[in-house]
Design an enzyme around this catalytic site. Structure first.
Site, short mmCIF file in Angstrom:
data_model
loop_
_atom_site.label_atom_id
_atom_site.label_comp_id
_atom_site.label_asym_id
_atom_site.label_seq_id
_atom_site.Cartn_x
_atom_site.Cartn_y
_atom_site.Cartn_z
N GLU A 265 42.68 72.47 11.73
CA GLU A 265 42.76 71.03 11.52
C GLU A 265 44.16 70.66 11.08
O GLU A 265 44.82 71.45 10.38
CB GLU A 265 41.77 70.60 10.44
CG GLU A 265 40.33 70.89 10.79
CD GLU A 265 39.40 70.52 9.63
OE1 GLU A 265 38.78 69.46 9.69
OE2 GLU A 265 39.34 71.28 8.65
N HIS B 189 26.65 70.34 12.99
CA HIS B 189 26.99 69.56 14.18
C HIS B 189 27.79 70.38 15.20
O HIS B 189 27.85 70.02 16.36
CB HIS B 189 27.69 68.25 13.84
CG HIS B 189 29.07 68.41 13.29
ND1 HIS B 189 29.30 68.63 11.97
CD2 HIS B 189 30.27 68.38 13.89
CE1 HIS B 189 30.59 68.74 11.79
NE2 HIS B 189 31.21 68.59 12.93
N HIS C 209 29.84 76.76 10.08
CA HIS C 209 30.27 76.54 11.46
C HIS C 209 30.76 77.82 12.14
O HIS C 209 30.34 78.15 13.24
CB HIS C 209 31.41 75.51 11.51
CG HIS C 209 31.07 74.21 10.84
ND1 HIS C 209 29.86 73.59 10.99
CD2 HIS C 209 31.79 73.41 10.02
CE1 HIS C 209 29.85 72.48 10.29
NE2 HIS C 209 31.01 72.34 9.68
N LYS D 288 43.25 73.86 6.96
CA LYS D 288 43.66 72.45 6.98
C LYS D 288 45.18 72.36 6.97
O LYS D 288 45.85 73.28 6.56
CB LYS D 288 43.09 71.75 5.74
CG LYS D 288 41.57 71.72 5.77
CD LYS D 288 41.02 70.70 4.83
CE LYS D 288 39.53 70.56 4.99
NZ LYS D 288 39.12 69.92 6.24
N ARG E 212 21.06 52.60 -1.46
CA ARG E 212 21.03 51.90 -2.75
C ARG E 212 21.38 50.42 -2.65
O ARG E 212 20.91 49.60 -3.43
CB ARG E 212 22.01 52.58 -3.70
CG ARG E 212 21.31 53.55 -4.62
CD ARG E 212 22.18 53.95 -5.74
NE ARG E 212 23.52 54.32 -5.27
CZ ARG E 212 24.33 55.12 -5.94
NH1 ARG E 212 23.94 55.63 -7.07
NH2 ARG E 212 25.52 55.42 -5.48
N LYS F 205 24.68 69.08 5.77
CA LYS F 205 25.37 70.11 4.99
C LYS F 205 25.98 69.44 3.75
O LYS F 205 26.19 68.24 3.79
CB LYS F 205 26.42 70.79 5.86
CG LYS F 205 27.78 70.08 5.95
CD LYS F 205 28.84 70.99 6.51
CE LYS F 205 30.21 70.50 6.11
NZ LYS F 205 31.31 71.24 6.63
N LYS G 174 27.66 70.59 19.96
CA LYS G 174 28.77 70.38 20.90
C LYS G 174 28.41 70.92 22.28
O LYS G 174 27.82 71.99 22.39
CB LYS G 174 30.04 71.06 20.38
CG LYS G 174 30.66 70.32 19.20
CD LYS G 174 31.91 70.99 18.73
CE LYS G 174 32.50 70.27 17.53
NZ LYS G 174 33.16 69.02 17.86
#
Ligand code: NAD
Length: 487
Positions: A219, A181, A243, A334, A51, A151, A185
């Site tokens: 994570e 992704h 994933h 997380k 944009r 995604k 790997k």
């Protein structure tokens, strides 16, 4: 060891959302690394389309800054960067209107020039149908065109189906590259090489010899700036449906007859279709609380009543001959105590110990690490050195790619750049097919509907911990324990 680089064909790659976070952090630094590796032909073009009102020079400057900031460790080669920048262009395009499309069309080279044409949809998912429609209506979609779709691919089965149908109105399945992704790997591809390139593992890769399999993606970060989006999604939709299920498929699938896109994806699809529904008692959902310094999940997403999970652990089974009654434990969350992704194949104990009770019982574990330090370890049992009888210990046979292959191994591991080069080469093996995505939602939807119907709340867990205690109980009650992160 220096890796062999095979240059790809000339291409025009249009990055819709070419000024966005993903483009600046991953896609463009990745392309620059491919350029430095000699894989990008001189007449390849990367066209940012977004944009913002920019010209080519403004875009080249923005990309240069992104590469300085987000490119991998080490000093950026200024001469190479300048040469790379010459291959960049920019067009301001409105995905929801007609502005900019003619200019974009003029920039693209004709089909006769035999240049690969690819459009990367690195914009919010609500714009995917608009982009597909406009690429077609503005005459930019010749038969060889490829589109790359980020995604999330749908929010549930119904929305994924709608999106598949929408894209299928303009492109055939051979032209659609749905990116996950994790599949790019190095270790994930090595998983296939190890399974199908060695005689050693495959004969043991089944319920008779494998006790269970664990997949952990942990994570340390919280939801960050993605709060409002994440709160509508949760760990199941954000991580498991895509994933973790993709990793599960690669671990569990039958050997495909060939390493080609449909042979591999057919086998993955069969795994998803063989997954049993999960018993509610075999699912633990959690939500992180504040550790006094960082926010709690509810503060992060600014929703004091949120019932969305930032952690999930579950046990599932694949009903087929190979895996009958073998538990697969999946876990992701997380704000956990470590950042670690691991697949662990835990083999059964030997049927009888000739060394007596004192020697203990041992299990071989093949651990496949996705991060940090991509690599594999095989735990083997040996005699503890020294006198004093036959005591057994477990030691790792370690294969860290950086150690075994040298620093170049680190250089080639970024998932995005590999996957983009696969798009240019026209290789869909590491991309999800539409039916795979729908099958994955068919499995996760009833689980999500189940806890929503019951009104289940996620269990609180301390930020910086291993997740809720119930997650440990889920596996401990089966006489097993989690690996991969500190408990
Ligand atoms: P972002 O908000 O940072 O960037 C969005 C981009 O889209 C900008 O370049 C903006 O100019 C462009 N845009 C917005 N509206 C437009 C319109 N009407 N016409 C043309 N361009 C328009 O988003 P992002 O974080 O880069 O994410 C992009 C996509 O990638 C999303 O689908 C996201 O889910 C996915 N994704 C992002 C990450 C990440 O790390 N950022 C990781 C995985 C997947």
């Amino acid at each position: 060891m220096v890796s062999r680089v095979i240059p790809v064909d000339p291409f025009d790659l249009v990055i819709f959302g070419g000024t966005g976070d993903l483009a600046r952090r991953k896609i463009l630094p990745g392309l620059f690394r491919r350029f430095c590796a000699g894989q990008m032909p001189e007449n390849a073009r990367i066209i940012g389309a977004a944009r913002q009102d920019l010209d080519d020079d403004g875009y080249r400057k923005m990309v240069g800054e992104a590469i300085e900031e987000f490119g991998k460790v080490g000093k950026v080669d200024k001469k190479a960067l300048k040469a790379f920048q010459k291959q960049l262009h920019y067009v301001a395009v409105d995905a929801k209107g007609d502005g900019g499309w003619d200019a974009l069309g003029k920039l693209l080279r004709d089909e006769e020039e035999e240049v690969v044409r690819a459009f990367y949809f690195s914009v919010g998912p609500s714009l995917f149908p608009d982009l597909a429609e406009r690429i077609r209506s503005h005459g930019l979609a010749h038969a060889g065109v490829r589109i790359v779709v980020e995604k999330p691919f749908g929010h549930d089965l119904e929305s994924a189906r709608e999106l598949n149908e929408e894209l299928a109105r303009h492109f055939n399945e051979r032209q659609i590259y749905r990116i996950d992704h994790y599949l790019g790997k190095e270790t994930v591809q090595n998983l296939m090489a190890v399974r199908f390139g060695n005689m050693l593992f495959e004969p043991l890769w089944n319920a008779q010899y494998v006790d269970h399999i664990q997949i952990t993606v942990a994570e340390t970060v919280g939801v960050g700036g993605r709060g409002p989006y994440y709160d509508k999604s949760g760990a199941m939709r954000d991580m498991v449906q895509n994933h973790l299920m993709q990793l599960l498929c690669l671990i569990a699938m039958e050997p495909p007859a060939r390493f080609d896109p449909d042979a591999v994806r057919d086998e993955k699809l069969k795994v998803i279709r063989a997954l049993d529904p999960v018993d509610p008692d075999s699912i633990v959902r959690g939500q992180y609380t504040s550790d006094g310094e960082a926010n709690s999940y509810r503060e992060d997403v600014e929703n004091p009543l949120s019932k969305t999970e930032s952690f999930i652990a579950l046990k599932c089974y694949i009903s087929n001959w190979r895996w009958a009654n073998t538990p697969f434990y999946l876990r992701t969350g997380k704000r956990l105590n470590s950042r670690a992704s691991e697949i662990a194949v835990v083999f059964k104990e030997t049927p009888h110990s000739i060394f007596g009770i004192d020697s203990g019982r041992h299990r071989n574990v093949l651990s496949i690490r996705l991060q940090p330090n991509e690599g594999m370890t095989l735990g083997v049992t040996i005699k503890e050195p020294g006198p004093g009888g036959m005591r057994l210990i477990d030691v790792p046979l370690d294969m860290s790619f950086a150690d075994a292959l040298g620093p170049e191994a680190e250089e080639v591991t970024d998932a995005y750049e590999r996957l983009i080069m696969d798009v240019i080469r026209g290789n869909q093996t590491l991309f999800m097919r539409g039916d795979e995505v729908e099958a994955a939602w068919s499995w996760t939807d009833p689980l999500i509907e189940g806890w929503e119907r019951r009104g289940d709340s996620p269990k609180p867990y301390d930020a910086g911990s291993a997740g809720p205690d119930d997650a440990a109980f889920l596996i401990n009650k089966d006489g097993r324990r989690w690996r991969g992160i500190k408990s």
